[in-house]
Design a protein around this motif. Structure first.
Motif, mmCIF file in Angstrom:
data_model
loop_
_atom_site.group_PDB
_atom_site.id
_atom_site.type_symbol
_atom_site.label_atom_id
_atom_site.label_comp_id
_atom_site.label_asym_id
_atom_site.label_seq_id
_atom_site.Cartn_x
_atom_site.Cartn_y
_atom_site.Cartn_z
ATOM 1 N N GLY A 49 0.967 -1.577 0.068
ATOM 2 C CA GLY A 49 -0.217 0.138 -0.027
ATOM 3 C C GLY A 49 1.198 1.212 0.367
ATOM 4 O O GLY A 49 0.485 2.099 -0.689
ATOM 5 N N ASN A 50 1.953 1.131 0.554
ATOM 6 C CA ASN A 50 2.444 2.417 0.413
ATOM 7 C C ASN A 50 3.255 2.944 -0.813
ATOM 8 O O ASN A 50 4.008 4.118 -1.060
ATOM 9 C CB ASN A 50 4.515 1.876 1.166
ATOM 10 C CG ASN A 50 3.777 2.075 2.722
ATOM 11 O OD1 ASN A 50 3.802 2.402 3.457
ATOM 12 N ND2 ASN A 50 4.143 0.730 3.619
ATOM 13 N N MET A 51 3.207 1.855 -1.582
ATOM 14 C CA MET A 51 3.128 2.307 -3.234
ATOM 15 C C MET A 51 2.396 2.688 -3.743
ATOM 16 O O MET A 51 3.151 3.829 -5.404
ATOM 17 C CB MET A 51 3.646 1.136 -4.224
ATOM 18 C CG MET A 51 4.480 0.144 -4.106
ATOM 19 S SD MET A 51 4.521 -1.539 -4.664
ATOM 20 C CE MET A 51 4.517 -1.466 -6.000
ATOM 21 N N ILE A 52 1.471 3.122 -3.420
ATOM 22 C CA ILE A 52 0.234 4.368 -3.822
ATOM 23 C C ILE A 52 -0.261 5.131 -2.664
ATOM 24 O O ILE A 52 -1.157 6.001 -3.124
ATOM 25 C CB ILE A 52 -0.401 3.412 -4.623
ATOM 26 C CG1 ILE A 52 -1.314 2.310 -3.745
ATOM 27 C CG2 ILE A 52 -0.199 2.541 -5.758
ATOM 28 C CD1 ILE A 52 -3.102 1.678 -4.251
ATOM 29 N N CYS A 53 0.573 5.470 -1.590
ATOM 30 C CA CYS A 53 -0.074 6.291 -0.942
ATOM 31 C C CYS A 53 -0.164 7.481 -1.420
ATOM 32 O O CYS A 53 1.015 8.141 -1.127
ATOM 33 C CB CYS A 53 0.564 5.850 0.872
ATOM 34 S SG CYS A 53 0.613 6.743 1.954
ATOM 35 N N PRO A 54 -1.101 8.303 -0.888
ATOM 36 C CA PRO A 54 -1.084 9.689 -1.637
ATOM 37 C C PRO A 54 -0.249 10.531 -0.387
ATOM 38 O O PRO A 54 0.331 11.447 -0.587
ATOM 39 C CB PRO A 54 -1.993 9.608 -1.093
ATOM 40 C CG PRO A 54 -2.672 9.317 -1.381
ATOM 41 C CD PRO A 54 -2.520 8.109 -1.596
ATOM 42 N N ASN A 55 -0.932 10.147 0.311
ATOM 43 C CA ASN A 55 0.961 10.966 1.843
ATOM 44 C C ASN A 55 1.771 10.212 1.330
ATOM 45 O O ASN A 55 3.451 11.449 1.564
ATOM 46 C CB ASN A 55 0.427 9.707 2.631
ATOM 47 C CG ASN A 55 -0.317 11.013 3.450
ATOM 48 O OD1 ASN A 55 -1.311 11.543 3.106
ATOM 49 N ND2 ASN A 55 -1.319 9.606 4.286
ATOM 50 N N ASN A 56 3.091 9.117 1.043
ATOM 51 C CA ASN A 56 4.034 9.021 0.365
ATOM 52 C C ASN A 56 4.573 9.659 -0.607
ATOM 53 O O ASN A 56 5.847 9.954 -1.067
ATOM 54 C CB ASN A 56 4.259 7.890 0.264
ATOM 55 C CG ASN A 56 3.830 6.858 2.645
ATOM 56 O OD1 ASN A 56 4.308 7.372 3.356
ATOM 57 N ND2 ASN A 56 3.872 5.281 1.658
ATOM 58 N N ILE A 57 3.541 10.364 -1.285
ATOM 59 C CA ILE A 57 3.717 10.290 -2.468
ATOM 60 C C ILE A 57 4.181 11.753 -3.153
ATOM 61 O O ILE A 57 4.903 12.281 -3.683
ATOM 62 C CB ILE A 57 2.932 9.994 -4.046
ATOM 63 C CG1 ILE A 57 2.575 8.597 -4.091
ATOM 64 C CG2 ILE A 57 2.545 11.200 -5.259
ATOM 65 C CD1 ILE A 57 1.788 8.074 -5.056
#
Length: 490
Positions: free
Chosen positions: A438-446
């Motif tokens: 889920g980290n790969m598409i998480c808006p926060n992480n992006i």
């Protein structure tokens, strides 16, 4: 209620991917929409809405503090010309920038996840990739894809260890970590190929298949070995270190011909090479960082490090490294410039980050997330392991962390597994690995990675590029989870 609960997520996806709007525009609008739904539909009182919004803005500030520190480090390395020495040194290790992509964007990312976690890998690795010649957009995408496996354990195994605490009465910790490792090893095997294909297409494999197979097997076996025979604490740290060492051995032992289009040649230096720092000085900041992070992480209780927010101690360490690096690189007087220049770059990201985290808090408090997760589980039946992966990803997509996802949905999975007579260990493991991807598409992480490489405004492009890779891993993990639950660990 399901469709209403999905509205904030759909709004973010349409705004960033379809309409190609910047997160700085989409995020505040999503917050306004979510507040409206919370107040009108879910009858959440205004005081709670204000409290959750303030909490989200505060947490967003802490994450931006980390991004700021990572950006300051990049500015320092560029300003002091240390990055030029790093480029030359890396070119002497291998002239294939695809191998550098895997070494830095994947193996080093895994190591940093084990050393600290909490967004450290993308914050450090993406700027590093920019420094060695990748475009900021490619570096951001690589940073997101490379961070899709190790977060199942995070810094010192915290994601699995703390996440397991809410289901401890149902399953033993070691078994939960071991089965998570058995599933994650399939992802660890695929990620190097996924990164190359996503960034370079099928032609990117030209002359690289042996290395891809080699590093894929090494990292996959590392996750299996450490999770099943050692324990959750050093899964990411150990697997990352093994991957880096194995890559260095490969490029020195095996003959490798690099196609011209993928050859890494540092830009010609326009001044005397003696004027740039030595190898020791240039790498000193990274050397100090990779020693300091695990030493501090393993020296203090998690509660102590989390007192002011887990990411805060990591940011403080990086700022200290920037200070020491400035001293080592004879640029101490420019330290305030490094701090100021990097701060100005990340201020816009604070608006996006605060808004998105406020949305996550309100969705949790109103029960929107629970409604979505429960609706998915009601339709699952024997396919529940696939849904567990999806729900794990959903939790991270909204909350921004796999740990938060595990804590949020772990108990629900145990109840569902009991009702469906399914193996609780494999179901929790599916949730755990789903949270990582889920980290790969998480808006926060992006938003965070876009801020570190100065690509704010292109968050939609990053997400669009990462979604297919995320989908592949959801399918693989879901299938493996079904096989484990209904056949192997029945």
């Amino acid at each position: 209620m399901l469709l209403i609960s999905l509205v904030p997520i759909i709004f973010v996806l349409i705004g960033m991917i379809v309409l190609k709007k910047s997160a700085i525009v989409v995020s505040p609008l999503t917050l306004i929409l979510t507040i409206f739904l919370a107040f009108i539909v879910f009858k959440m009182n205004s005081a709670n809405i204000v409290n959750e919004t303030i909490k989200g803005v505060t947490e967003g500030g802490k994450i931006i503090f980390l991004v700021w520190s990572a950006f300051a480090m990049l500015v320092m390395l560029q300003y002091t010309k240390a990055m030029e020495r790093i480029k030359i040194t890396l070119a002497n290790i291998t002239d294939d920038r695809r191998i550098l992509l895997i070494m830095i964007g994947y193996c080093f990312s895994i190591f940093l996840e084990g050393a600290a976690g909490a967004g450290t890998p993308t914050a450090i690795c993406a700027p590093f990739l920019v420094g060695v010649g990748f475009t900021p957009l490619s570096a951001a995408i690589a940073g997101m894809l490379g961070a899709g496996i190790a977060p199942s354990w995070g810094g010192a195994g915290a994601t699995t260890i703390v996440g397991h605490s809410v289901v401890a009465e149902h399953i033993p910790l070691q078994l939960a970590s071991a089965i998570s490792g058995l599933i994650a090893m399939f992802g660890a095997f695929l990620i190097p190929s996924i990164m190359i294909f996503a960034l370079l297409g099928k032609n990117g494999f030209k002359g690289l298949k042996k290395y891809i197979l080699f590093i894929s097997l090494i990292t996959s076996f590392s996750f299996f070995l450490i999770t099943n025979y050692i324990g959750p604490e050093i899964v990411s740290l150990g697997s990352g270190a093994i991957g880096i060492i194995a890559s260095l051995i490969y490029v020195k032992v095996f003959k490798h011909e690099t196609p011209d289009e993928y050859r890494y040649i540092p830009e010609k230096i326009n001044h005397n090479e003696n004027s740039i720092p030595t190898v020791v000085k240039a790498f000193a900041p990274y050397t100090i960082l990779i020693i300091a992070l695990p030493v501090i992480r393993f020296s203090f209780p998690l509660a102590t490090l989390s007192k002011y927010g887990y990411v805060v101690w990591i940011a403080c360490v990086i700022f200290m490294v920037v200070l020491l690096g400035s001293l080592i690189l004879n640029s101490l007087k420019y330290y305030p410039i490094f701090i100021k220049e990097s701060l100005l770059k990340v201020i816009p990201a604070f608006i996006s980050m605060g808004s998105l985290l406020s949305v996550a808090n309100i969705m949790k408090q109103t029960g929107m997330l629970s409604i979505i997760a429960q609706s998915l589980s009601n339709f699952a039946g024997n396919g529940y392991p696939i849904v567990a992966v999806l729900i794990g990803s959903l939790g991270t997509f909204i909350a921004g962390t796999g740990l938060g996802s595990n804590i949020m949905f772990g108990p629900m999975h145990m109840s569902a597994a009991e009702l469906l007579s399914l193996n609780k260990v494999t179901i929790f493991a599916a949730q755990n690995v789903g949270g990582a991807i889920g980290n790969m598409i998480c808006p926060n992480n992006i938003v965070a990675v876009a801020a570190t490489v100065d690509t704010l405004g292109k968050e939609g492009e990053i997400m669009k590029k990462c979604i297919p890779s995320w989908g592949i891993l959801v399918g693989v993990y879901g299938l493996v989870g079904v096989i484990f639950t209904h056949i192997i660990f029945l």
